[in-house]
Design a protein around this motif. Structure first.
Motif, PDB file in Angstrom:
ATOM      1  N   THR A  99       0.836  -1.202   0.000  1.00 25.94           N
ATOM      2  CA  THR A  99       0.000   0.000   0.000  1.00 25.94           C
ATOM      3  C   THR A  99       0.874   1.257   0.000  1.00 25.94           C
ATOM      4  N   VAL A 148      -0.423   4.090   1.159  1.00 28.55           N
ATOM      5  CA  VAL A 148      -0.953   4.927   2.247  1.00 28.55           C
ATOM      6  C   VAL A 148      -1.358   4.034   3.415  1.00 28.55           C
ATOM      7  N   THR A 149      -1.446   4.650   4.594  1.00 27.45           N
ATOM      8  CA  THR A 149      -1.924   3.899   5.766  1.00 27.45           C
ATOM      9  C   THR A 149      -2.686   4.829   6.709  1.00 27.45           C
ATOM     10  N   ALA A 150      -3.681   4.254   7.362  1.00 26.54           N
ATOM     11  CA  ALA A 150      -4.426   5.004   8.378  1.00 26.54           C
ATOM     12  C   ALA A 150      -3.809   4.760   9.745  1.00 26.54           C
ATOM     13  N   TRP A 163      -3.084  -6.992   6.918  1.00 24.33           N
ATOM     14  CA  TRP A 163      -1.947  -6.066   6.976  1.00 24.33           C
ATOM     15  C   TRP A 163      -0.907  -6.552   7.982  1.00 24.33           C
ATOM     16  N   PHE A 196       1.635  -4.805   9.118  1.00 24.43           N
ATOM     17  CA  PHE A 196       2.192  -3.722   9.944  1.00 24.43           C
ATOM     18  C   PHE A 196       1.138  -3.012  10.795  1.00 24.43           C
ATOM     19  N   SER A 197      -0.140  -3.471  10.688  1.00 24.33           N
ATOM     20  CA  SER A 197      -1.195  -2.896  11.542  1.00 24.33           C
ATOM     21  C   SER A 197      -2.161  -4.027  11.887  1.00 24.33           C
ATOM     22  N   SER A 205      -5.259  -4.160  11.213  1.00 28.97           N
ATOM     23  CA  SER A 205      -6.444  -3.971  10.361  1.00 28.97           C
ATOM     24  C   SER A 205      -6.505  -5.036   9.273  1.00 28.97           C
ATOM     25  N   THR A 212      -8.333  -5.470   5.232  1.00 34.83           N
ATOM     26  CA  THR A 212      -9.145  -4.874   4.151  1.00 34.83           C
ATOM     27  C   THR A 212      -9.664  -5.982   3.250  1.00 34.83           C
ATOM     28  N   LEU A 240     -12.194  -1.291   4.915  1.00 32.46           N
ATOM     29  CA  LEU A 240     -11.018  -1.405   5.786  1.00 32.46           C
ATOM     30  C   LEU A 240     -11.504  -1.398   7.231  1.00 32.46           C
ATOM     31  N   ASN A 266     -11.113   1.560  -5.513  1.00 33.95           N
ATOM     32  CA  ASN A 266      -9.799   1.656  -6.172  1.00 33.95           C
ATOM     33  C   ASN A 266      -9.897   1.098  -7.584  1.00 33.95           C
TER      34      ASN A 266
HETATM   35  C1  BTN Z   1      -3.813   0.314   7.613  1.00 32.66           C
HETATM   36  O1  BTN Z   1      -3.772   1.519   7.389  1.00 32.66           O
HETATM   37  O2  BTN Z   1      -4.098  -0.133   8.752  1.00 32.66           O
HETATM   38  C2  BTN Z   1      -3.488  -0.683   6.564  1.00 32.66           C
HETATM   39  C3  BTN Z   1      -3.324  -0.112   5.193  1.00 32.66           C
HETATM   40  C4  BTN Z   1      -4.634   0.211   4.524  1.00 32.66           C
HETATM   41  C5  BTN Z   1      -4.463   0.747   3.127  1.00 32.66           C
HETATM   42  C6  BTN Z   1      -5.779   1.031   2.441  1.00 32.66           C
HETATM   43  S1  BTN Z   1      -6.656  -0.420   1.963  1.00 32.66           S
HETATM   44  C7  BTN Z   1      -7.737   0.508   0.965  1.00 32.66           C
HETATM   45  C8  BTN Z   1      -6.917   1.604   0.320  1.00 32.66           C
HETATM   46  N1  BTN Z   1      -6.338   1.161  -0.933  1.00 32.66           N
HETATM   47  C9  BTN Z   1      -5.030   1.100  -0.885  1.00 32.66           C
HETATM   48  O3  BTN Z   1      -4.310   0.756  -1.835  1.00 32.66           O
HETATM   49  N2  BTN Z   1      -4.586   1.447   0.328  1.00 32.66           N
HETATM   50  C10 BTN Z   1      -5.677   1.859   1.182  1.00 32.66           C
END
Ligand code: BTN
Length: 149
Positions: free
Chosen positions: A56, A58-60, A91, A93-94, A96, A98, A120, A139
């Motif tokens: 990914t 990005v991450t939350a 994931w 590293f977290s 969570s 998806t 997610l 996406n």
């Molecule tokens: C997290 O943040 O805990 C795990 C990573 C989540 C990434 C999300 S999944 C939906 C969206 N699409 C992606 O490619 N990345 C984000």
């Protein structure tokens, strides 16, 4: 002979349209999405199941991003040229998860594209926080091309 040119033109257009519509969308390979995330889907087996990895962009979570495993299945192997599918990314590293669901299309230019929607689920400490634990989005994935291609 004068009438042969338009006929040949129509024939070639019909052949091109048929070639494009006959193209199959295959999940196997490397993909990138509109966020800049990359994923690799390994071989799809005879039951339609597959494994892969997801990087990914990005991450939350605020954690350092690491490549994470994915597992999924497509609806009917080799029977549908634009198959529906779903996969889960656990994931690494977290805490969570998806889930993605979508369909593999061949677009008007003959390019393969994955149109997906995802949920997610984040881990929360209390059931009272359940209301804020799920995000939803879409996406679009296209084939990841190397510079040589
Ligand atoms: C997290 O943040 O805990 C795990 C990573 C989540 C990434 C999300 S999944 C939906 C969206 N699409 C992606 O490619 N990345 C984000």
């Amino acid at each position: 002979m004068v009438h042969a040119t338009p006929f040949l033109l129509v024939l070639s257009l019909a052949m091109l349209a048929s070639a494009l519509s006959a193209r199959k969308c295959t999940l196997t390979g490397r993909w990138t999405n509109d966020l800049g995330s990359n994923m690799t889907i390994m071989a799809v087996n005879e039951k339609g199941e597959f494994l892969g990895s997801y990087h990914t962009a990005v991450t939350a979570s605020g954690n350092e991003i690491k490549v994470s495993p994915l597992q999924g299945s497509q609806h009917r192997t080799n029977k549908d040229s634009q198959a529906t599918f779903g996969f889960t990314v656990n994931w690494s590293f977290s805490d969570s998860v998806t889930v993605f669901t979508g369909q593999c299309f061949v677009d008007e230019d003959g390019k393969e594209v994955l149109r997906t929607m995802w949920l997610l689920r984040s881990n929360v400490d209390s059931i009272k926080d359940d209301w804020k634990a799920t995000m939803v989005g879409t996406n679009v994935f296209t084939r990841l091309r190397t510079k040589k291609e």
